[in-house]
Design a protein around this motif. Structure first.
Motif, PDB file in Angstrom:
ATOM      1  N   VAL A 140       0.866  -1.176   0.000  1.00 65.34           N
ATOM      2  CA  VAL A 140       0.000   0.000   0.000  1.00 65.34           C
ATOM      3  C   VAL A 140       0.903   1.227   0.000  1.00 65.34           C
ATOM      4  CG1 VAL A 140      -1.805   1.282   1.206  1.00 65.34           C
ATOM      5  CG2 VAL A 140      -1.803  -1.228   1.265  1.00 65.34           C
ATOM      6  N   THR A 141       0.754   2.087  -0.974  1.00 67.50           N
ATOM      7  CA  THR A 141       1.660   3.222  -1.114  1.00 67.50           C
ATOM      8  C   THR A 141       1.045   4.299  -1.983  1.00 67.50           C
ATOM      9  OG1 THR A 141       3.918   3.865  -1.758  1.00 67.50           O
ATOM     10  CG2 THR A 141       2.790   2.265  -3.161  1.00 67.50           C
ATOM     11  N   ARG A 142       1.625   5.501  -1.881  1.00 68.57           N
ATOM     12  CA  ARG A 142       1.333   6.562  -2.849  1.00 68.57           C
ATOM     13  C   ARG A 142       2.467   6.706  -3.858  1.00 68.57           C
ATOM     14  NH1 ARG A 142      -0.832  11.921   0.391  1.00 68.57           N
ATOM     15  NH2 ARG A 142      -2.406  10.914   1.699  1.00 68.57           N
ATOM     16  N   GLU A 143       3.613   6.096  -3.551  1.00 71.28           N
ATOM     17  CA  GLU A 143       4.841   6.376  -4.288  1.00 71.28           C
ATOM     18  C   GLU A 143       4.983   5.506  -5.530  1.00 71.28           C
ATOM     19  OE1 GLU A 143       6.868   8.787  -3.635  1.00 71.28           O
ATOM     20  OE2 GLU A 143       5.847   9.405  -1.786  1.00 71.28           O
ATOM     21  N   ALA A 144       5.187   6.154  -6.676  1.00 71.92           N
ATOM     22  CA  ALA A 144       5.372   5.432  -7.932  1.00 71.92           C
ATOM     23  C   ALA A 144       6.617   4.557  -7.883  1.00 71.92           C
ATOM     24  CB  ALA A 144       5.463   6.420  -9.093  1.00 71.92           C
ATOM     25  N   ALA A 145       7.678   5.033  -7.234  1.00 73.29           N
ATOM     26  CA  ALA A 145       8.913   4.257  -7.170  1.00 73.29           C
ATOM     27  C   ALA A 145       8.713   2.960  -6.394  1.00 73.29           C
ATOM     28  CB  ALA A 145      10.033   5.083  -6.527  1.00 73.29           C
ATOM     29  N   ASP A 146       7.882   3.006  -5.341  1.00 69.62           N
ATOM     30  CA  ASP A 146       7.583   1.782  -4.586  1.00 69.62           C
ATOM     31  C   ASP A 146       6.864   0.770  -5.476  1.00 69.62           C
ATOM     32  OD1 ASP A 146       8.638   2.958  -2.322  1.00 69.62           O
ATOM     33  OD2 ASP A 146       6.684   3.534  -1.491  1.00 69.62           O
ATOM     34  N   ILE A 147       5.945   1.251  -6.277  1.00 72.21           N
ATOM     35  CA  ILE A 147       5.186   0.367  -7.165  1.00 72.21           C
ATOM     36  C   ILE A 147       6.110  -0.248  -8.213  1.00 72.21           C
ATOM     37  CG2 ILE A 147       3.340   0.287  -8.881  1.00 72.21           C
ATOM     38  CD1 ILE A 147       1.924   2.489  -7.252  1.00 72.21           C
ATOM     39  N   GLN A 148       7.021   0.547  -8.736  1.00 68.83           N
ATOM     40  CA  GLN A 148       7.973   0.030  -9.726  1.00 68.83           C
ATOM     41  C   GLN A 148       8.850  -1.057  -9.121  1.00 68.83           C
ATOM     42  OE1 GLN A 148       9.912   3.654 -10.899  1.00 68.83           O
ATOM     43  NE2 GLN A 148       8.230   4.290 -12.265  1.00 68.83           N
ATOM     44  N   ARG A 149       9.289  -0.858  -7.877  1.00 75.91           N
ATOM     45  CA  ARG A 149      10.117  -1.878  -7.215  1.00 75.91           C
ATOM     46  C   ARG A 149       9.308  -3.149  -6.966  1.00 75.91           C
ATOM     47  NH1 ARG A 149      12.481   2.717  -4.621  1.00 75.91           N
ATOM     48  NH2 ARG A 149      10.881   2.703  -2.999  1.00 75.91           N
ATOM     49  N   PHE A 150       8.055  -2.993  -6.569  1.00 74.59           N
ATOM     50  CA  PHE A 150       7.194  -4.156  -6.328  1.00 74.59           C
ATOM     51  C   PHE A 150       6.997  -4.934  -7.623  1.00 74.59           C
ATOM     52  CE2 PHE A 150       3.168  -6.386  -5.603  1.00 74.59           C
ATOM     53  CZ  PHE A 150       3.280  -6.808  -4.283  1.00 74.59           C
ATOM     54  N   HIS A 151       6.793  -4.214  -8.715  1.00 70.78           N
ATOM     55  CA  HIS A 151       6.636  -4.878 -10.015  1.00 70.78           C
ATOM     56  C   HIS A 151       7.913  -5.588 -10.426  1.00 70.78           C
ATOM     57  CE1 HIS A 151       6.784  -5.041 -14.482  1.00 70.78           C
ATOM     58  NE2 HIS A 151       5.581  -5.544 -14.309  1.00 70.78           N
ATOM     59  N   ALA A 152       9.047  -4.962 -10.195  1.00 74.19           N
ATOM     60  CA  ALA A 152      10.327  -5.585 -10.559  1.00 74.19           C
ATOM     61  C   ALA A 152      10.531  -6.891  -9.795  1.00 74.19           C
ATOM     62  CB  ALA A 152      11.474  -4.620 -10.275  1.00 74.19           C
ATOM     63  N   GLU A 153      10.032  -6.945  -8.567  1.00 76.49           N
ATOM     64  CA  GLU A 153      10.183  -8.153  -7.751  1.00 76.49           C
ATOM     65  C   GLU A 153       9.199  -9.246  -8.156  1.00 76.49           C
ATOM     66  OE1 GLU A 153       9.924  -9.619  -3.055  1.00 76.49           O
ATOM     67  OE2 GLU A 153       9.671  -7.485  -3.573  1.00 76.49           O
ATOM     68  N   HIS A 154       7.929  -8.871  -8.392  1.00 78.21           N
ATOM     69  CA  HIS A 154       6.885  -9.879  -8.570  1.00 78.21           C
ATOM     70  C   HIS A 154       6.436 -10.063 -10.023  1.00 78.21           C
ATOM     71  CE1 HIS A 154       6.528 -10.444  -4.280  1.00 78.21           C
ATOM     72  NE2 HIS A 154       6.470  -9.134  -4.122  1.00 78.21           N
ATOM     73  N   LYS A 155       6.840  -9.179 -10.921  1.00 82.57           N
ATOM     74  CA  LYS A 155       6.658  -9.307 -12.371  1.00 82.57           C
ATOM     75  C   LYS A 155       5.215  -9.141 -12.846  1.00 82.57           C
ATOM     76  CE  LYS A 155      11.014 -10.352 -12.381  1.00 82.57           C
ATOM     77  NZ  LYS A 155      11.994  -9.276 -12.655  1.00 82.57           N
ATOM     78  N   ASP A 156       4.282  -9.813 -12.197  1.00 74.90           N
ATOM     79  CA  ASP A 156       2.877  -9.798 -12.627  1.00 74.90           C
ATOM     80  C   ASP A 156       2.045  -9.312 -11.445  1.00 74.90           C
ATOM     81  OD1 ASP A 156       0.584 -10.164 -14.072  1.00 74.90           O
ATOM     82  OD2 ASP A 156       0.866 -12.307 -14.450  1.00 74.90           O
TER      83      ASP A 156
END
Length: 318
Positions: A140-156
């Motif tokens: 849960v976040t407002r930060e775009a960078a956090d979302i990008q890191r989460f995507h890089a880790e989990h891919k889908d």
């Protein structure tokens, strides 16, 4: 008992599938009387109790003219043996204010289900944070960078707004990351709004299961909302197909763990959404699926609910 249902307008009910209607039908079958109002009909003035403009109704059994109503009247909420808050989401400011009026009604002596404070304390997406042992990877976040890191880790991944309902505003971003930036900007409004991000669970092909908890106990059958075609969302409002199934061992484990906790907080009825083995949401405002489960399995969920309601109202009177 005298029951007051706070709900959406009666003309909006689709009685062949509406859970609030199923509750009313079972309550009337037992001899309880029914009244209805909408949240905007609640009123409080200094020196008095919370009141509402209500309609006393009787169900007719007819599919078209399905209720008869007496003229509208003003009623104090303490006049009723139980007040059922069944207004559908969204949980907006007016819903929030209605819970405060209902909490004042509780101070007057009214018995409200689900408990207004519990409705406020359990936002349907964020309530899962308390039970990390039952959820998948979630951010849960407002930060775009956090979302990008989460995507890089989990891919889908799945992205969704915290105030959505019925599958509204849900996006899937695959390993290629296509449109992740644009989707993030749309949901977080350039950092002004929080977003929930979860690892995509491929078990969604078998359905997003609604596990109902009544009186702290799981209903033996769930409704799996199965996505259709290329759709990733199983929500019935988004075109998903509802298939009733017996609870799996994991569903029972989740329900038996969460049920007593939620009941102790005043949540007589809750709907836990489960994909595969993971809880994705806990719905407390107006959980549904009573009629779909009954139609497909014969399990009378409304009967179980009114049993629990009668017991809870009696316990309040002691």
């Amino acid at each position: 008992m005298k029951l007051l249902f706070i709900a959406d307008p009666l003309h909006s009910f689709r009685i062949y599938k509406d859970t609030t209607f199923a509750m009313m039908r079972e309550a009337q079958r037992r001899g309880h009387t029914l009244a209805v109002c909408e949240p905007q009909h609640l009123t409080w003035q200094r020196g008095g109790k919370v009141t509402a403009r209500v309609l006393d109704i009787r169900l007719t059994g007819d599919a078209e003219a399905w209720y008869e109503a007496h003229p509208e009247r003003s009623a104090v909420l303490t006049e009723f043996d139980a007040v059922l808050m069944r207004k559908d989401p969204p949980f907006d400011s007016e819903y929030f204010y209605a819970t405060h009026l209902l909490e004042q009604a509780e101070r007057d002596g009214a018995r409200v289900f689900n408990k207004p404070r519990a409705l406020r304390d359990h936002p349907e997406k964020l309530a899962i944070m308390e039970f990390p042992q039952f959820i998948g990877p979630t951010l849960v976040t407002r930060e775009a960078a956090d979302i990008q890191r989460f995507h890089a880790e989990h891919k889908d991944i799945i992205l969704k707004p915290l105030d959505g309902m019925g599958g509204m505003g849900i996006f899937r971003v695959g390993p290629d990351g296509l449109n992740l930036g644009s989707i993030t900007e749309t949901l977080n409004r350039h950092g002004e709004q929080s977003v929930m991000v979860q690892k995509f669970l491929p078990e969604i092909v078998d359905g997003d299961k609604r596990v109902l908890l009544i009186g702290g106990k799981p209903v033996p059958f769930c409704l799996a909302r199965i996505p259709q075609g290329s759709e990733v969302r199983g929500n019935l409002a988004a075109g998903g197909k509802g298939v009733a199934r017996p609870l799996s061992a994991r569903d029972w484990e989740i329900g038996e763990a969460l049920g007593p906790i939620l009941l102790a907080r005043g949540l007589l009825l809750a709907g836990v959404d489960v994909i595969g083995d993971c809880v994705t949401e806990i719905n407390v405002t107006s959980p549904t699926c009573f009629q779909e489960i009954f139609d497909q399995t014969g399990c009378n969920v409304a009967f179980l609910f009114v049993d629990a309601l009668e017991a809870a109202a009696a316990a309040h009177q002691r």
